[in-house]
Design a protein around this motif. Structure first.
Motif, PDB file in Angstrom:
ATOM      1  N   CYS B 368      -5.462 -34.609   2.096  1.00  0.00           N
ATOM      2  CA  CYS B 368      -6.356 -35.398   2.951  1.00  0.00           C
ATOM      3  C   CYS B 368      -7.433 -36.101   2.117  1.00  0.00           C
ATOM      4  O   CYS B 368      -8.179 -35.451   1.405  1.00  0.00           O
ATOM      5  CB  CYS B 368      -7.028 -34.509   3.996  1.00  0.00           C
ATOM      6  N   VAL B 370     -10.147 -37.536   3.087  1.00  0.00           N
ATOM      7  CA  VAL B 370     -11.529 -37.445   3.561  1.00  0.00           C
ATOM      8  C   VAL B 370     -11.963 -35.999   3.793  1.00  0.00           C
ATOM      9  O   VAL B 370     -12.880 -35.747   4.565  1.00  0.00           O
ATOM     10  CB  VAL B 370     -11.755 -38.269   4.842  1.00  0.00           C
ATOM     11  N   PRO B 374      -6.744 -30.567   8.240  1.00  0.00           N
ATOM     12  CA  PRO B 374      -5.850 -31.050   9.296  1.00  0.00           C
ATOM     13  C   PRO B 374      -5.146 -29.927  10.054  1.00  0.00           C
ATOM     14  O   PRO B 374      -4.949 -30.043  11.266  1.00  0.00           O
ATOM     15  CB  PRO B 374      -4.835 -31.906   8.538  1.00  0.00           C
ATOM     16  N   CYS B 397     -11.266 -38.942  10.261  1.00  0.00           N
ATOM     17  CA  CYS B 397      -9.856 -39.105   9.889  1.00  0.00           C
ATOM     18  C   CYS B 397      -9.525 -40.590   9.828  1.00  0.00           C
ATOM     19  O   CYS B 397      -9.815 -41.337  10.749  1.00  0.00           O
ATOM     20  CB  CYS B 397      -8.982 -38.401  10.919  1.00  0.00           C
ATOM     21  N   ILE B 398      -8.932 -41.019   8.738  1.00  0.00           N
ATOM     22  CA  ILE B 398      -8.603 -42.430   8.611  1.00  0.00           C
ATOM     23  C   ILE B 398      -7.180 -42.713   9.077  1.00  0.00           C
ATOM     24  O   ILE B 398      -6.665 -43.803   8.887  1.00  0.00           O
ATOM     25  CB  ILE B 398      -8.800 -42.925   7.172  1.00  0.00           C
ATOM     26  N   GLU B 399      -6.538 -41.711   9.646  1.00  0.00           N
ATOM     27  CA  GLU B 399      -5.194 -41.856  10.218  1.00  0.00           C
ATOM     28  C   GLU B 399      -4.206 -42.395   9.191  1.00  0.00           C
ATOM     29  O   GLU B 399      -3.496 -43.358   9.422  1.00  0.00           O
ATOM     30  CB  GLU B 399      -5.244 -42.738  11.470  1.00  0.00           C
ATOM     31  N   CYS B 400      -4.201 -41.747   8.046  1.00  0.00           N
ATOM     32  CA  CYS B 400      -3.304 -42.206   7.001  1.00  0.00           C
ATOM     33  C   CYS B 400      -1.958 -41.503   7.087  1.00  0.00           C
ATOM     34  O   CYS B 400      -0.985 -41.931   6.489  1.00  0.00           O
ATOM     35  CB  CYS B 400      -3.911 -41.947   5.633  1.00  0.00           C
ATOM     36  N   GLY B 401      -1.890 -40.393   7.798  1.00  0.00           N
ATOM     37  CA  GLY B 401      -0.605 -39.715   7.975  1.00  0.00           C
ATOM     38  C   GLY B 401      -0.136 -38.911   6.779  1.00  0.00           C
ATOM     39  O   GLY B 401       0.970 -38.371   6.785  1.00  0.00           O
ATOM     40  N   CYS B 403      -1.150 -36.032   5.836  1.00  0.00           N
ATOM     41  CA  CYS B 403      -1.048 -34.614   6.183  1.00  0.00           C
ATOM     42  C   CYS B 403       0.290 -34.329   6.843  1.00  0.00           C
ATOM     43  O   CYS B 403       1.011 -33.409   6.452  1.00  0.00           O
ATOM     44  CB  CYS B 403      -2.201 -34.197   7.087  1.00  0.00           C
ATOM     45  N   LEU B 414      -0.748 -35.783  12.656  1.00  0.00           N
ATOM     46  CA  LEU B 414      -1.409 -37.060  12.926  1.00  0.00           C
ATOM     47  C   LEU B 414      -1.437 -37.357  14.419  1.00  0.00           C
ATOM     48  O   LEU B 414      -2.443 -37.791  14.968  1.00  0.00           O
ATOM     49  CB  LEU B 414      -0.688 -38.181  12.173  1.00  0.00           C
ATOM     50  N   ILE B 417      -3.999 -35.242  16.094  1.00  0.00           N
ATOM     51  CA  ILE B 417      -5.351 -35.684  15.774  1.00  0.00           C
ATOM     52  C   ILE B 417      -5.694 -36.933  16.574  1.00  0.00           C
ATOM     53  O   ILE B 417      -6.786 -37.060  17.137  1.00  0.00           O
ATOM     54  CB  ILE B 417      -5.491 -35.932  14.260  1.00  0.00           C
TER      55      ILE B 417
HETATM   56  S1  SF4 Z   1      -4.238 -38.520   8.820  1.00  0.00           S
HETATM   57 FE1  SF4 Z   1      -4.350 -36.444   8.006  1.00  0.00          FE
HETATM   58  S2  SF4 Z   1      -4.555 -36.690   5.801  1.00  0.00           S
HETATM   59 FE2  SF4 Z   1      -5.052 -38.671   6.726  1.00  0.00          FE
HETATM   60  S3  SF4 Z   1      -7.275 -38.635   7.009  1.00  0.00           S
HETATM   61 FE3  SF4 Z   1      -6.395 -37.889   8.905  1.00  0.00          FE
HETATM   62  S4  SF4 Z   1      -6.346 -35.686   8.660  1.00  0.00           S
HETATM   63 FE4  SF4 Z   1      -6.639 -36.528   6.624  1.00  0.00          FE
END
Ligand code: SF4
Ligand code: SF4
Lengths: 337, 447
Positions: B368, B370, B374, B397-401, B403, B414, B417
């Motif tokens: 992750c 940030v 997760p 969470c920058i929703e990068c996926g 995790c 994701l 979240i």
């Molecule tokens: S998608 Fe997962 S890895 Fe990416 S920022 Fe959010 S929690 Fe962290």
């Protein structure tokens, strides 16, 4: 027709199955070394334990109508790990009972894969060790006298003691990032620097008591770290490495936070060393890690990371001190807002 | 860097009247009208909206709801293209003033690929922008439109100056990827006002402010690790400038405007050539002989693009990247201003995994960017403990996926979240309006 689903649409191929089976493969060398050293009884113990573990898991999941997950290798791994913690002279029903206990009580009573609080192998080991102290006590306590004994032990106590070097597979797992490095590294350092630190501290205390003022003498006591203490030969044994590489790194029983893992490794190392100092390192490792399990979730909660951009626990006091210093003494680039 | 132009003329072109997250435009044409390339066909009087233009010559077939790559349906103008290449006359703007630039951005239909119309980023209501960033970390050069790297670099600098002028900002920077040697080479030594610039690496606490001083320039080129994700703006701002953006705010609240390479290029074209935004370059990925980049007209259905690369049987079409993108249920969806990438997967490559119990292996924590946990967020989201999620900074969470991609138990982290974030967004009014999303929840008074 196109499939739709939530992202991500691509994931790593790595799954639970590969995680468990890779650990089993990493343990194969030490199992072979044990069979080589102790002969057929070792083979019997390993097989009995693994088969019982798998059968128990299958039975429990069938009876309670859960999804049968024996194929993911977790039960087999637990069986193998337990077998390695049993002395070769033990009667064959001991590993059978132990494996049953590990899976039924240690794992499934606590909710199965991923939910247990204490490592099932340790739970079971402690139980059979207390219930049948006789057969569970190894004939000798291992202790490295020659370097060659790192490769193959002579008087090793438990199966896993057969060859400390054969546990190298665990290091490979770390290298391949199947297992995280944080716990093993701090654990290892804590165990192997414990005696030096104690010697160093007592040296300093000694110097202070004598009223020595020469700072060079204090500095010189740093050289203690270069001496190899005699106790190391008791610590460099198979079961300690096994604990560091395989038992402590188990996911459910260790913290998930990054800082937490460092601290957990350290605490396990200290507990093991203290046990080792007063007892022996075989029992010390296993009881030490079990105690470590107890504090794992506490460590996890206490080390939850802050939001990005916020100061962490080390930065806070630092910034407070920096804040007091008048800006004339600072070398920072000041922005021109 | 080569890019291919899609030569084939599609059977029909679908131009959604909303290609950003503001207000939907009203159609300026009616069924049966003839349109030309670059003709404005949709506009809105609202500030938070941006014009749309026809990308082809042809006849308007219908104005109706059509599938949009974000998963919803949007009122769209459907045009049957002819093979004429006639355009409306393009008049370059001569040394436009600040307000004229803002007006030009809105009129030319320039929007950011993350959804905001560019003029609302440059000139947000009641806020002052003092720094403009062009995020070029994830982007290819707009292939094909440039003959060489130096041209790309100098045009980007010019575009940055235009953006700064439009925003009234004194400082500006172009951020490129640390491992993108091609871009670094392009920008190394680029001249700004007679001064050579060096690419400044952003490492540790060395952020832009340091280099503005160091290089004694108000325009910088800096490099940093690539950040991707659906929701990266605040994190990006923090990483680059050190300004912390509160969870319920966006970078414009701290005086930073973030633009993409595409909108920068579109503004450059609008000013110097008078062309509105009707073409874009997308990245392609998949089996068959997909070119890496393709220059397409906005409104081209995915179908025509896919056919041009003969991928064989396709099991899944994903818009905007395999990590965070949206899987499409139909190939009729058009390329919009928010489309950056189309990924194709063969049927046998489509994932069908089942989630198992979390084994606390901490892989998700390690990946992750940030510093979230997760695994814990996923469990709490699953149980509906949204307040606790909030305490653990789920909004960061920058929703990068990453995790979910790394999890050996294949847990849909994701998705969980996002579910929690959406629910929190609906429950707390102090949070910003959600950008368009293909998730509709049956929770907390959702639609
Ligand atoms: S998608 Fe997962 S890895 Fe990416 S920022 Fe959010 S929690 Fe962290
Ligand atoms: S990666 Fe998956 S299994 Fe591992 S801790 Fe995270 S959620 Fe749990």
């Amino acid at each position: 027709m196109y499939t739709i689903s939530a992202p991500p649409h691509k994931k790593s191929k790595f799954n639970i199955k590969s995680l468990n089976w890779s650990k089993i493969f990493a343990l194969v060398p030490v199992a072979l070394a044990a069979i080589y050293l102790f002969g057929v009884p070792a083979l019997g113990i390993i097989l009995a334990s693994m088969i019982t573990a798998v059968v128990t898991e299958f039975g429990i999941q069938t009876i309670f109508k859960q999804k049968v997950t024996v194929k993911d290798g977790h039960a087999a791994l637990m069986g193998l790990m337990l077998a390695l913690l049993i002395p070769p002279e033990a009667p064959i029903w001991l590993p059978v009972f132990g494996a049953f206990f590990a899976i039924a009580i240690g794992k499934h009573i606590f909710g199965g894969s991923g939910s247990y609080v204490f490592h099932p192998v340790l739970v079971s080991w402690v139980f059979i060790r207390s219930a049948w102290a006789g057969p569970m006590t190894p004939l000798s306590t291992p202790h490295i006298t020659m370097l060659s004994e790192l490769i193959i032990e002579n008087g090793a106590g438990l199966l896993v003691g057969a060859s400390p070097l054969a546990l190298i597979g665990g290091v490979y797992l770390i290298y391949k990032r199947y297992v995280d490095w944080r716990i093993p590294v701090t654990f290892f350092l804590a165990v192997f620097l414990f005696h030096q630190v104690i010697a160093f501290v007592s040296e300093i205390v000694h110097l202070v008591q004598e009223g020595v003022l020469n700072p060079l003498l204090y500095l010189a006591s740093m050289f203690i770290f270069l001496e190899v203490p005699g106790d190391i030969s008791y610590a460099a044994i198979g079961v300690v490495f096994f604990g560091i590489l395989f038992l402590a790194t188990d996911g459910p029983t260790s913290p998930v936070t990054k800082k937490g893992r460092l601290i957990y490794g350290l605490i396990c190392g200290l507990l093991v060393s203290i046990y080792g100092l007063f007892g022996n390192y075989v029992d010390g490792t296993l009881y030490g890690i079990l105690l470590g399990n107890c504090v794992a979730s506490y460590i996890e909660i206490k080390t939850m990371p802050a939001s990005f951009g916020q100061e962490c626990w080390l930065e806070k006091p630092y910034n407070r001190i920096v804040g007091i210093i008048p800006s004339a003494f600072k070398f920072e680039v000041v922005t021109d807002e | 860097m080569e890019s291919k132009r899609l030569d084939k003329i599609p059977e029909k072109i679908v131009i959604p009247l909303r290609q950003h997250n503001g207000f939907v435009c009203e159609a300026l044409v009616a069924k049966g009208d003839e349109v030309l390339i670059g003709q404005k066909i949709g506009d809105s009087s609202e500030y938070n909206s941006s014009a749309v233009h026809s990308s082809v010559c042809g006849e308007v077939l219908a104005i109706e709801e059509a599938a949009h790559p974000d998963g919803n349906k949007v009122l769209s103008i459907i045009i049957q293209p002819s093979d004429s290449e006639e355009t409306v006359p393009f008049t370059p703007a001569k040394n436009p003033s600040k307000d004229a630039l803002i007006e030009l951005v809105k009129e030319s239909g320039i929007v950011e690929h993350y959804g905001s119309p560019t003029h609302t980023v440059l000139k947000p209501r009641d806020k002052k922008i003092d720094m403009v960033l062009i995020n070029a970390t994830a982007s290819e050069w707009i292939g094909g439109k440039y003959t060489n790297a130096k041209e790309y670099a100098s045009q980007m600098i010019d575009a940055l100056k235009l953006l700064m002028k439009a925003a009234g900002a004194s400082k500006g920077a172009i951020i490129i990827g640390k491992d993108d040697s091609e871009s670094i080479e392009a920008f190394e030594g680029v001249e700004v006002d007679g001064k050579k610039l060096l690419v400044a690496p952003l490492v540790g606490k060395r952020r832009l402010d340091h280099y503005f001083k160091d290089q004694e320039s108000n325009i910088l080129v800096a490099s940093q690790k690539r950040i991707y994700g659906k929701n990266i703006l605040n994190f990006f701002t923090y990483n680059v400038t050190g300004r912390k953006v509160a969870i319920d705010q966006n970078p414009t609240d701290v005086g930073v405007a973030i633009c993409g390479v595409k909108s920068a290029k579109a503004l450059y074209d609008a000013v110097y050539e008078g062309k509105p935004y009707y073409e874009t370059v997308i990245t392609l990925e998949g089996p068959g002989n997909c070119p890496e980049y393709m220059l397409v007209k906005l409104g081209t259905p995915f179908k025509d693009i896919i056919e041009s690369c003969n991928p064989g049987e396709v099991g899944k079409i994903i818009a905007n990247g395999v990590r965070t993108g949206v899987a499409q249920y139909t190939d009729e969806v058009p390329v919009t201003k928010g489309t950056t990438k189309i990924s194709l997967q063969k049927p046998e490559d489509v994932l069908r995994d089942e989630a198992e119990a979390c084994v606390h292996c901490a892989r998700c924590v390690d990946v992750c960017p940030v510093d979230l946990i997760p695994s814990r967020l996923a469990v709490m989201a699953d149980q509906g403990r949204f307040d606790e999620c909030r305490q653990f900074h789920i909004q960061n969470c920058i929703e990068c996926g990453r995790c979910a991609g790394a999890c050996p138990s294949k847990i849909y982290i994701l998705q969980l979240i996002r579910y929690a974030k959406n629910a929190i967004g609906m429950a707390y009014e102090d949070l910003p309006a959600k950008e368009s999303s293909n998730l509709k929840l049956g929770c907390c008074g959702g639609e």
